[in-house]
Design a protein around this motif. Sequence first.
Motif, PDB file in Angstrom:
ATOM      1  N   ASN A 105       7.406  -9.438   4.427  1.00  0.00           N
ATOM      2  CA  ASN A 105       6.080  -9.537   3.577  1.00  0.00           C
ATOM      3  C   ASN A 105       4.967  -8.606   4.091  1.00  0.00           C
ATOM      4  OD1 ASN A 105       4.877 -10.709   1.121  1.00  0.00           O
ATOM      5  ND2 ASN A 105       3.595 -12.041   2.762  1.00  0.00           N
ATOM      6  N   TRP A 106       5.092  -7.653   4.930  1.00  0.00           N
ATOM      7  CA  TRP A 106       4.229  -6.930   5.703  1.00  0.00           C
ATOM      8  C   TRP A 106       4.582  -5.484   5.322  1.00  0.00           C
ATOM      9  CZ3 TRP A 106      -0.258  -8.425   7.730  1.00  0.00           C
ATOM     10  CH2 TRP A 106      -0.504  -9.772   8.133  1.00  0.00           C
ATOM     11  N   VAL A 107       3.404  -4.663   4.885  1.00  0.00           N
ATOM     12  CA  VAL A 107       3.691  -3.381   4.669  1.00  0.00           C
ATOM     13  C   VAL A 107       2.762  -2.502   5.640  1.00  0.00           C
ATOM     14  CG1 VAL A 107       4.563  -3.246   2.329  1.00  0.00           C
ATOM     15  CG2 VAL A 107       2.016  -3.315   2.613  1.00  0.00           C
ATOM     16  N   TYR A 108       3.209  -1.151   5.792  1.00  0.00           N
ATOM     17  CA  TYR A 108       2.262  -0.460   6.938  1.00  0.00           C
ATOM     18  C   TYR A 108       1.730   0.935   6.373  1.00  0.00           C
ATOM     19  CZ  TYR A 108       5.259  -3.518   9.867  1.00  0.00           C
ATOM     20  OH  TYR A 108       5.659  -4.516  10.610  1.00  0.00           O
ATOM     21  N   GLU A 109       0.462   1.170   6.934  1.00  0.00           N
ATOM     22  CA  GLU A 109      -0.181   2.515   6.863  1.00  0.00           C
ATOM     23  C   GLU A 109      -0.463   3.073   8.154  1.00  0.00           C
ATOM     24  OE1 GLU A 109      -3.120   2.542   3.452  1.00  0.00           O
ATOM     25  OE2 GLU A 109      -2.156   0.586   2.816  1.00  0.00           O
ATOM     26  N   ILE A 110      -0.943   4.430   7.992  1.00  0.00           N
ATOM     27  CA  ILE A 110      -1.712   5.148   9.305  1.00  0.00           C
ATOM     28  C   ILE A 110      -3.054   4.537   9.359  1.00  0.00           C
ATOM     29  CG2 ILE A 110      -2.609   7.048   9.950  1.00  0.00           C
ATOM     30  CD1 ILE A 110       0.475   6.725  10.584  1.00  0.00           C
ATOM     31  N   LYS A 111      -3.789   4.293  10.487  1.00  0.00           N
ATOM     32  CA  LYS A 111      -5.010   3.959  10.507  1.00  0.00           C
ATOM     33  C   LYS A 111      -5.861   5.222  10.579  1.00  0.00           C
ATOM     34  CE  LYS A 111      -8.281   1.099  13.121  1.00  0.00           C
ATOM     35  NZ  LYS A 111      -9.322   1.970  12.756  1.00  0.00           N
ATOM     36  N   TRP A 112      -6.954   5.240   9.530  1.00  0.00           N
ATOM     37  CA  TRP A 112      -7.621   6.555   9.387  1.00  0.00           C
ATOM     38  C   TRP A 112      -8.961   6.330  10.263  1.00  0.00           C
ATOM     39  CZ3 TRP A 112      -4.875  10.164   7.503  1.00  0.00           C
ATOM     40  CH2 TRP A 112      -3.811   9.918   6.757  1.00  0.00           C
ATOM     41  N   ASP A 113      -9.174   7.224  11.140  1.00  0.00           N
ATOM     42  CA  ASP A 113     -10.413   7.234  11.800  1.00  0.00           C
ATOM     43  C   ASP A 113     -11.615   7.969  11.227  1.00  0.00           C
ATOM     44  OD1 ASP A 113     -12.174   6.836  13.995  1.00  0.00           O
ATOM     45  OD2 ASP A 113     -11.133   7.995  15.477  1.00  0.00           O
ATOM     46  N   GLY A 114     -12.342   7.243  10.508  1.00  0.00           N
ATOM     47  CA  GLY A 114     -13.395   7.963   9.648  1.00  0.00           C
ATOM     48  C   GLY A 114     -14.554   6.782   9.090  1.00  0.00           C
ATOM     49  N   TYR A 115     -14.959   7.154   8.230  1.00  0.00           N
ATOM     50  CA  TYR A 115     -16.130   6.368   7.623  1.00  0.00           C
ATOM     51  C   TYR A 115     -15.543   5.467   6.420  1.00  0.00           C
ATOM     52  CZ  TYR A 115     -20.294   7.975   9.946  1.00  0.00           C
ATOM     53  OH  TYR A 115     -21.367   8.309  10.734  1.00  0.00           O
ATOM     54  N   ARG A 116     -15.688   4.232   6.213  1.00  0.00           N
ATOM     55  CA  ARG A 116     -15.043   3.327   5.226  1.00  0.00           C
ATOM     56  C   ARG A 116     -15.848   3.482   3.917  1.00  0.00           C
ATOM     57  NH1 ARG A 116     -12.247  -1.476   5.272  1.00  0.00           N
ATOM     58  NH2 ARG A 116     -11.455  -2.151   3.094  1.00  0.00           N
ATOM     59  N   LEU A 117     -15.480   3.763   2.842  1.00  0.00           N
ATOM     60  CA  LEU A 117     -16.138   4.201   1.719  1.00  0.00           C
ATOM     61  C   LEU A 117     -15.327   3.623   0.318  1.00  0.00           C
ATOM     62  CD1 LEU A 117     -16.809   7.935   1.707  1.00  0.00           C
ATOM     63  CD2 LEU A 117     -18.469   6.168   2.401  1.00  0.00           C
ATOM     64  N   SER A 118     -16.212   3.224  -0.695  1.00  0.00           N
ATOM     65  CA  SER A 118     -15.775   2.919  -2.070  1.00  0.00           C
ATOM     66  C   SER A 118     -16.152   3.933  -2.820  1.00  0.00           C
ATOM     67  CB  SER A 118     -16.146   1.461  -2.220  1.00  0.00           C
ATOM     68  OG  SER A 118     -17.490   1.263  -2.281  1.00  0.00           O
TER      69      SER A 118
END
Length: 350
Positions: free
Chosen positions: A60-73
């Motif tokens: 039930n878990w999926v993975y992504e790379i953690k991005w080192d930046g500014y969170r935006l929408s």
Amino acid sequence: MTKPPRKPSKPLLGEADAPLRSRPRRRRDPAQPNLPLDAMPARIEPCLALLMAKPPKGDNWVYEIKWDGYRLSVHIEPTGVRILTRGGHDWTSRFPAIERAAKEFPVATAILDGEAVVLDEQGRPDFSLLQQSLGGRGGKKRSSAALFMAFDLLYFDGHDLRNSELDTRRHLLEDLVPAGGEDDIRLSEEIEADGDQLLESACEHGLEGIIAKRRDAPYSSGRLGDWVKIKCVRSESFMIVGYERSTVARAGIGRLLLAARKGKKLVYVGGVGTGFNERNAYELREKLDGLITSTPAAAVDRKGAVFVKPKLIAEIEYRAWTDDGKLRHASYKGLRDVADGAETYEVKGK
């Protein structure tokens, strides 16, 4: 909801030059029935990742790379594009390349959740390069180097998707932002891999860590545990409460003195004397000298320390904590901005 069978896991970054790819998805059926339209939110509080020491297990878990930046929408609206920081500040003018890319999307309305990053020569996100492109903390530069890595779709074509499962949101996101693109808005791709192997590989490639997300969870604002982060090197935000002078170090800063929150007070957690380059050292000294005070914000027993008002928050990498609550092997990464929702690390206990 019936879910498609999972494919066998593939090793992440097993081939040094192999690009990351999400698993293929079915295209959205254009004949699907029309749903009632939902009002478009002016702003959505972001879902935040809970820090864990090890990757969670299970299908039930999926993975992504953690991005080192500014969170935006990124808000694509009938009247134009708005780019909001984690704290709700409008930074549209500061990311012109991302704004232009969003205007080209073939959709009338959408809200994308993601991270603004600047990549180094090896294609890795570099937080200090992102800060430099924006003119440092408090700077007003427009960053043409920043990319937007989209990892969620919260609103699409008049429909609020927050109550939909992550699998459904990702399905629609990948129709809008195809995998493998080279534009200024790119897809943060899901990776089929064992969590432990993925973390090890990410660390070997100099990345910050990985993110794990529950595939059947709705989008919930706050830090509830549906998303978790596992870091290669620990990195947190600490308040700068002073510095020690040096006759040989850049800009005369020998060591920054750091504090964490403990309840309503600040407590001293040690210092950092590495990670500065010539440019950010002089910019930092200029800001610190404008904040000098005779009253320490935390109890610091350091002879000759110069105390400053607690206004600047530094992002610090470190390996561990000492038994007496001090940082071990700390390194300075940069200043966090209040507009980015910077929060001073909180230590637990009495």
